[in-house]
Write a protein that holds these residues in place. Sequence first.
Motif: not given
Length: 199
Positions: A67-88
């Motif tokens: 559709t070419g629609i977007g962009p959109w704002e980031v509102w949420i970081i999901r609970g599993d997004a960064f879990v156990n990312c030890n090198s972050l």
Amino acid sequence: MKRLILWVTMLASINAMAADFFKDGIGYDLTSGIGGYYLEVVPRPDEVAYTGNVVIASTPNVLNNSTGIGPWEVWIIRGDAFVNCNSLTSITLPKTLHSIWSADTYADEKPYSYGGFGGCTGLKSITLPASMTSLGECTFADCTSLKTLSIPENVSYQYYYGSLAPGCTSMTSITVDSKNEYLSSIDGVLYDKEATRII
């Protein structure tokens, strides 16, 4: 026939796990809510952990290909997004962010779950933007390199059993904006607003 059903089931599972968009090394899902469409930060679709210094744009340049629609704002970081990312080591959060969710990932042999940035043992720096309204349970569990944390004015903490930052052995101080109606801090320790419960 059984093989076909199995193949379709596996394909559906893969599609359910895949991010809607992958831009500048970050996975996003497009979601709709009362306020319209927005983006959630999710695990990378290639299943590679986030590492190093991560910067999340407020409005990533992603578009719906059909559709070419977007962009959109980031509102949420999901609970599993960064879990156990030890090198972050550090993360720059978008100024549009509303919430960091909790997750159902449990730490091995520990009485609390991992949410948001749980188990990110290398994380040294994070600034919560003024746009935020909620933090999920155990968001910073076992972030053993994180020393300080400042909570903005409008942030509430969605907890059931767990603290915000259990296992953060290097944490020296958590401060809360004096105008916050949900949380308070005394001598660097996080409490509910009435200072009757340590969080």
